[in-house]
Design an enzyme around this catalytic site. Sequence first.
Site, mmCIF file in Angstrom:
data_model
loop_
_atom_site.group_PDB
_atom_site.id
_atom_site.type_symbol
_atom_site.label_atom_id
_atom_site.label_comp_id
_atom_site.label_asym_id
_atom_site.label_seq_id
_atom_site.Cartn_x
_atom_site.Cartn_y
_atom_site.Cartn_z
ATOM 1 N N PRO A 42 36.961 39.343 47.641
ATOM 2 C CA PRO A 42 36.654 40.525 48.459
ATOM 3 C C PRO A 42 35.203 40.623 48.886
ATOM 4 C CG PRO A 42 37.078 41.126 46.165
ATOM 5 C CD PRO A 42 37.453 39.695 46.308
ATOM 6 N N ASN A 43 35.037 41.132 50.103
ATOM 7 C CA ASN A 43 33.745 41.424 50.732
ATOM 8 C C ASN A 43 32.979 40.180 51.190
ATOM 9 O OD1 ASN A 43 33.757 44.377 50.388
ATOM 10 N ND2 ASN A 43 33.634 43.867 48.204
ATOM 11 N N ARG A 59 24.506 41.226 55.408
ATOM 12 C CA ARG A 59 23.624 42.023 54.548
ATOM 13 C C ARG A 59 23.394 41.288 53.242
ATOM 14 N NH1 ARG A 59 27.043 47.018 53.784
ATOM 15 N NH2 ARG A 59 25.466 47.541 52.255
ATOM 16 N N TYR A 89 22.909 36.610 48.637
ATOM 17 C CA TYR A 89 24.018 35.795 49.142
ATOM 18 C C TYR A 89 23.655 34.879 50.313
ATOM 19 C CZ TYR A 89 26.287 39.164 46.172
ATOM 20 O OH TYR A 89 26.623 39.937 45.097
ATOM 21 N N ASN A 140 35.716 31.401 44.857
ATOM 22 C CA ASN A 140 34.712 32.418 44.581
ATOM 23 C C ASN A 140 35.465 33.737 44.502
ATOM 24 O OD1 ASN A 140 32.767 34.383 44.524
ATOM 25 N ND2 ASN A 140 31.451 33.404 46.049
ATOM 26 N N ALA A 197 34.101 40.027 43.425
ATOM 27 C CA ALA A 197 34.204 41.087 42.408
ATOM 28 C C ALA A 197 35.412 40.920 41.499
ATOM 29 C CB ALA A 197 34.248 42.448 43.094
ATOM 30 N N HIS A 240 35.200 39.677 37.766
ATOM 31 C CA HIS A 240 34.878 40.534 36.627
ATOM 32 C C HIS A 240 35.999 41.499 36.266
ATOM 33 C CE1 HIS A 240 31.113 38.884 37.989
ATOM 34 N NE2 HIS A 240 31.167 39.586 39.109
ATOM 35 N N ASP A 294 45.655 34.787 35.745
ATOM 36 C CA ASP A 294 46.983 34.333 35.324
ATOM 37 C C ASP A 294 47.646 33.456 36.379
ATOM 38 O OD1 ASP A 294 47.957 37.377 33.485
ATOM 39 O OD2 ASP A 294 46.650 35.675 32.952
ATOM 40 N N GLU A 328 34.928 27.323 39.764
ATOM 41 C CA GLU A 328 34.498 28.685 40.080
ATOM 42 C C GLU A 328 33.118 28.617 40.708
ATOM 43 O OE1 GLU A 328 34.390 31.076 36.566
ATOM 44 O OE2 GLU A 328 33.320 32.728 37.529
ATOM 45 N N HIS A 369 29.888 30.778 42.591
ATOM 46 C CA HIS A 369 29.234 32.049 42.930
ATOM 47 C C HIS A 369 27.964 31.725 43.705
ATOM 48 C CE1 HIS A 369 31.917 34.305 40.390
ATOM 49 N NE2 HIS A 369 31.718 33.439 39.427
ATOM 50 N N LEU A 370 27.745 32.440 44.790
ATOM 51 C CA LEU A 370 26.537 32.232 45.594
ATOM 52 C C LEU A 370 25.287 32.646 44.800
ATOM 53 C CD1 LEU A 370 28.105 33.786 48.777
ATOM 54 C CD2 LEU A 370 27.310 31.418 48.666
ATOM 55 N N ARG A 429 21.841 38.919 36.961
ATOM 56 C CA ARG A 429 22.116 40.191 37.637
ATOM 57 C C ARG A 429 22.631 41.238 36.646
ATOM 58 N NH1 ARG A 429 25.318 39.255 42.990
ATOM 59 N NH2 ARG A 429 24.531 41.375 43.337
ATOM 60 N N ARG A 477 28.323 41.743 35.864
ATOM 61 C CA ARG A 477 28.602 40.511 36.602
ATOM 62 C C ARG A 477 28.538 39.269 35.697
ATOM 63 N NH1 ARG A 477 28.548 42.056 42.011
ATOM 64 N NH2 ARG A 477 27.095 43.755 42.495
#
Length: 149
Positions: free
Chosen positions: A11-12, A19, A24, A76, A79, A82, A89, A100, A102-103, A109, A113
């Site tokens: 998501p996002n 932004r 990111y 990735n 959110a 977490h 699953d 996995e 992550h940027l 952080r 997270r």
Amino acid sequence: MSRSILVLHGPNLNLLGVREPRHYGRDTLDDINQRLAEQAKAAGFALTALQSNAEHVLIERIHQCLDDGTGFILINPAAFTHTSVALRDALAAVKVPFIEVHLSNVHAREPFRQHSYFSDLALGVICGLGSHGYELALAHALRHLSQQP
Ligand SMILES: O=C(O)[C@]1(O)C=C(c2cccc(Sc3ccccc3)c2)[C@@H](O)[C@H](O)C1
């Protein structure tokens, strides 16, 4: 040997490049996906990318791997990293190896997270290297698949 790699963005991530460049970077998701597709094609592999803000869409795409011959997943979870036992699953159920990505360096952080529901299942975790992390994960996926019978 499977020649198909799936890239999943949570998501996002559709907001990338717009932004929060401090965390990111400035690459858009299209920039990232285009580079990954070019690199996979150059190595003779197929790559499919999906971004969704909906947990069930990502889960159902992972289920599809049971039938479509996907040999490796880069994810990735954003959110969902977490929060989502359900997405964890799904990956555990299909048993496709995944990395996995992550940027941002999630370990530098907010505390929330710094826990992932995925890392113990992942072949590896890359974080904090921006969009290059995806490319490093792809390079490993290509090497992994090339070594399969
Ligand atoms: O660093 C990452 O890639 C991460 O997976 C990505 C995340 C993420 C993904 C998309 C958007 C945002 S916040 C945002 C909002 C507007 C524009 C850009 C980013 C965070 C976080 O939720 C995760 O904790 C960390």
